[in-house]
Design a protein around this motif. Structure first.
Motif, PDB file in Angstrom:
ATOM      1  N   GLU A 157      20.497  35.591  54.865  1.00  0.00           N
ATOM      2  CA  GLU A 157      20.632  37.014  55.188  1.00  0.00           C
ATOM      3  C   GLU A 157      21.775  37.638  54.385  1.00  0.00           C
ATOM      4  O   GLU A 157      21.718  38.809  53.978  1.00  0.00           O
ATOM      5  CB  GLU A 157      20.880  37.214  56.675  1.00  0.00           C
ATOM      6  N   THR A 158      22.810  36.843  54.120  1.00  0.00           N
ATOM      7  CA  THR A 158      23.992  37.378  53.444  1.00  0.00           C
ATOM      8  C   THR A 158      24.228  36.803  52.056  1.00  0.00           C
ATOM      9  O   THR A 158      24.960  37.393  51.261  1.00  0.00           O
ATOM     10  CB  THR A 158      25.247  37.103  54.291  1.00  0.00           C
ATOM     11  N   TYR A 159      23.645  35.652  51.725  1.00  0.00           N
ATOM     12  CA  TYR A 159      23.964  34.980  50.461  1.00  0.00           C
ATOM     13  C   TYR A 159      23.592  35.869  49.268  1.00  0.00           C
ATOM     14  O   TYR A 159      22.489  36.404  49.186  1.00  0.00           O
ATOM     15  CB  TYR A 159      23.238  33.644  50.361  1.00  0.00           C
ATOM     16  N   GLY A 160      24.533  35.989  48.365  1.00  0.00           N
ATOM     17  CA  GLY A 160      24.361  36.823  47.178  1.00  0.00           C
ATOM     18  C   GLY A 160      24.994  38.175  47.311  1.00  0.00           C
ATOM     19  O   GLY A 160      25.139  38.886  46.306  1.00  0.00           O
ATOM     20  N   PHE A 161      25.404  38.542  48.528  1.00  0.00           N
ATOM     21  CA  PHE A 161      25.911  39.895  48.764  1.00  0.00           C
ATOM     22  C   PHE A 161      27.364  39.925  49.262  1.00  0.00           C
ATOM     23  O   PHE A 161      27.892  40.997  49.507  1.00  0.00           O
ATOM     24  CB  PHE A 161      25.036  40.630  49.764  1.00  0.00           C
ATOM     25  N   ASN A 162      27.966  38.772  49.471  1.00  0.00           N
ATOM     26  CA  ASN A 162      29.337  38.788  49.995  1.00  0.00           C
ATOM     27  C   ASN A 162      30.222  37.805  49.265  1.00  0.00           C
ATOM     28  O   ASN A 162      29.748  37.071  48.424  1.00  0.00           O
ATOM     29  CB  ASN A 162      29.355  38.497  51.506  1.00  0.00           C
ATOM     30  N   MET A 221      31.351  35.161  42.222  1.00  0.00           N
ATOM     31  CA  MET A 221      31.757  36.503  41.810  1.00  0.00           C
ATOM     32  C   MET A 221      31.364  36.779  40.368  1.00  0.00           C
ATOM     33  O   MET A 221      30.883  37.869  40.037  1.00  0.00           O
ATOM     34  CB  MET A 221      33.262  36.680  42.004  1.00  0.00           C
ATOM     35  N   GLN A 222      31.570  35.796  39.497  1.00  0.00           N
ATOM     36  CA  GLN A 222      31.179  36.000  38.100  1.00  0.00           C
ATOM     37  C   GLN A 222      29.674  36.166  37.966  1.00  0.00           C
ATOM     38  O   GLN A 222      29.195  36.989  37.166  1.00  0.00           O
ATOM     39  CB  GLN A 222      31.659  34.825  37.243  1.00  0.00           C
ATOM     40  N   ILE A 223      28.917  35.386  38.710  1.00  0.00           N
ATOM     41  CA  ILE A 223      27.461  35.493  38.655  1.00  0.00           C
ATOM     42  C   ILE A 223      27.010  36.851  39.173  1.00  0.00           C
ATOM     43  O   ILE A 223      26.144  37.519  38.579  1.00  0.00           O
ATOM     44  CB  ILE A 223      26.819  34.331  39.437  1.00  0.00           C
ATOM     45  N   ALA A 224      27.604  37.311  40.282  1.00  0.00           N
ATOM     46  CA  ALA A 224      27.269  38.624  40.832  1.00  0.00           C
ATOM     47  C   ALA A 224      27.627  39.739  39.866  1.00  0.00           C
ATOM     48  O   ALA A 224      26.921  40.756  39.781  1.00  0.00           O
ATOM     49  CB  ALA A 224      27.976  38.829  42.168  1.00  0.00           C
ATOM     50  N   VAL A 263      22.038  36.219  41.062  1.00  0.00           N
ATOM     51  CA  VAL A 263      22.258  35.333  42.205  1.00  0.00           C
ATOM     52  C   VAL A 263      21.887  33.922  41.760  1.00  0.00           C
ATOM     53  O   VAL A 263      20.883  33.725  41.078  1.00  0.00           O
ATOM     54  CB  VAL A 263      21.389  35.754  43.410  1.00  0.00           C
ATOM     55  N   TYR A 264      22.692  32.941  42.151  1.00  0.00           N
ATOM     56  CA  TYR A 264      22.496  31.541  41.738  1.00  0.00           C
ATOM     57  C   TYR A 264      21.926  30.709  42.882  1.00  0.00           C
ATOM     58  O   TYR A 264      22.359  30.818  44.027  1.00  0.00           O
ATOM     59  CB  TYR A 264      23.837  30.938  41.321  1.00  0.00           C
ATOM     60  N   LEU A 265      20.961  29.839  42.536  1.00  0.00           N
ATOM     61  CA  LEU A 265      20.444  28.877  43.512  1.00  0.00           C
ATOM     62  C   LEU A 265      20.486  27.431  43.040  1.00  0.00           C
ATOM     63  O   LEU A 265      20.712  26.543  43.855  1.00  0.00           O
ATOM     64  CB  LEU A 265      18.992  29.216  43.900  1.00  0.00           C
ATOM     65  N   ALA A 266      20.237  27.163  41.763  1.00  0.00           N
ATOM     66  CA  ALA A 266      20.027  25.760  41.401  1.00  0.00           C
ATOM     67  C   ALA A 266      20.397  25.460  39.956  1.00  0.00           C
ATOM     68  O   ALA A 266      20.288  26.305  39.065  1.00  0.00           O
ATOM     69  CB  ALA A 266      18.565  25.376  41.633  1.00  0.00           C
ATOM     70  N   THR A 287      33.359  41.988  43.076  1.00  0.00           N
ATOM     71  CA  THR A 287      32.573  41.333  44.105  1.00  0.00           C
ATOM     72  C   THR A 287      31.558  42.335  44.627  1.00  0.00           C
ATOM     73  O   THR A 287      31.920  43.424  45.066  1.00  0.00           O
ATOM     74  CB  THR A 287      33.468  40.874  45.268  1.00  0.00           C
ATOM     75  N   PHE A 288      30.269  41.991  44.576  1.00  0.00           N
ATOM     76  CA  PHE A 288      29.220  42.878  45.037  1.00  0.00           C
ATOM     77  C   PHE A 288      28.857  42.558  46.480  1.00  0.00           C
ATOM     78  O   PHE A 288      28.388  41.464  46.768  1.00  0.00           O
ATOM     79  CB  PHE A 288      27.964  42.739  44.158  1.00  0.00           C
TER      80      PHE A 288
END
Length: 379
Positions: free
Chosen positions: A374-379, A135-138, A143-146, A4-5
């Motif tokens: 602010e946090t999406y993609g990092f937690n 977690m797998q994407i990170a 980072v996933y959006l769509a 987890t990044f």
């Protein structure tokens, strides 16, 4: 082992730069420029430039092909790309699990637009209901959006096929495990050649059909090699069309306002692509008929065999992902996703399937507008 990044850990590892605000955007995809996907990313680039000071450049089938998209994003060759997650079964097994359930959208009646229903269900599932997906994407530095699926899958063939007996013994290019299982259940042989090889495969007789959305007739210039189209079998769609995969380092370098702008643009872009596939299917069917390509409905033997397969295959998918890919709580995850499919069928069935603005608003208000950038993609 899963990783987890967090933003702090990514910074310490040297994977990302401190957020400062990006000035350019490199978009690369593995489709021809003159295709729905080409138009989709042109649309996204135009949105970004119209709503920010970021300059966007699109590289169509030059920097990355379909199998290079994910490693290309991981290494930073591109900032955003379409990742066809079923091409990377182990890396994205958690997101591929619901993607493989796309045929289940037809169990309680076909949705008005499977593209719209699957887009919403996939995005809501991955972002809000599947921390294992994130977690797998990170772990791929992404980072996933769509997600933006196409229309119901059909058989695009060298000759017209209507019955189960017609399909038996044929070689069908099938892009996911689900469609390969359907192929084998119908008595045919599955081929897994890439999308970039479909034309040559049909032209040279290496495959008899490709299992695809009708709109791929234009995307891959198949009109000269297809002589028969059998509509809506096997049905379902390619749910692993991750059009909104960003390089994690690039995402971290964006300001919060830029991330939100990118997300709003991805809601617009996912709606653009999903509705474009509906329009393209209508156009391609008309062109096919004009060219003398036979367009058929499946007969009862093929339709009934497909319906029986679809009902039984949900349990098969749960078992396969549990045993082969180590997906935990697969039955509960399948139930969660099927509930989201029902929700999104209810939300999208009243819409005109070509109404891009209405679908974009739904994807924003129901999913991407609820994200903390602010946090999406990092937690």
């Amino acid at each position: 082992m899963k990783r987890t990044f967090t933003l702090a850990a990514a910074l310490a590892a040297g994977l990302v730069a401190a957020p400062a605000g990006a000035q350019s955007l490199r978009i690369a995809h593995g489709y021809p420029a003159q295709s729905i996907i080409g138009a989709t990313y042109d649309h996204f680039a135009e949105y970004v430039e119209a709503n920010s000071d970021i300059e966007a450049e699109v590289f169509a089938l030059t920097l990355l092909d379909l199998r290079q998209a994910s490693p290309g994003l991981t290494s930073g060759v591109a900032d955003v790309s379409m990742v066809l997650t079923p091409y990377f079964q182990n890396e994205f097994s958690e997101a591929n699990f619901p993607a493989d359930l796309s045929m289940a959208a037809n169990i309680d009646g076909r949705p008005t637009s499977i593209a719209a229903a699957m887009a919403g269900a996939m995005m809501e599932y991955i972002i809000f209901n599947c921390p294992d997906c994130l977690m797998q994407i990170a772990a791929q530095n992404q980072v996933y959006l769509a997600t933006a699926p196409g229309t119901q899958f059909s058989l695009l063939c060298r000759e017209p096929l209507a019955s189960k007996a017609d399909v038996e013994g044929k070689v069908l290019r099938s892009s996911t495990n689900t469609f390969r299982r359907w192929t084998e259940a119908m008595g045919a042989t599955a081929s897994s050649i890439s999308g970039n090889e479909m034309y040559d495969g049909l032209n040279q007789g290496l495959i008899d059909c490709t299992v695809n959305a009708v709109g791929e007739m234009s995307n891959f210039s198949l009109f000269d090699v297809v002589k028969g189209i059998t509509l809506a079998v096997p049905g379902g769609t390619f749910g692993g069309t991750g059009i909104g995969h960003f390089n994690l380092g690039y995402w971290a370098d964006l300001s919060v306002e830029q991330r939100e702008m990118m997300a709003r643009g991805m809601a617009e872009t996912a709606a653009f692509m999903s509705t474009a596939y509906v329009r393209q299917a209508q156009t391609d069917l008309a062109k096919a008929r004009e060219m003398g390509i036979e367009v058929l409905e499946p007969d009862a033997s093929l339709a009934e065999a497909t319906a029986a397969f679809t009902r039984a295959d949900v349990a098969t998918i749960v078992q396969l992902y549990t045993e082969q890919y180590g997906v935990q709580d697969a039955q509960a995850k399948a139930e969660t996703f099927q509930a989201l499919l029902a929700k999104w069928k209810g939300l999208t069935d009243p819409l005109d399937p070509t109404d891009q603005a209405a679908l974009a608003e739904l994807l924003w208000t129901e999913v991407l507008g609820k994200v903390d950038y602010e946090t999406y993609g990092f937690n």
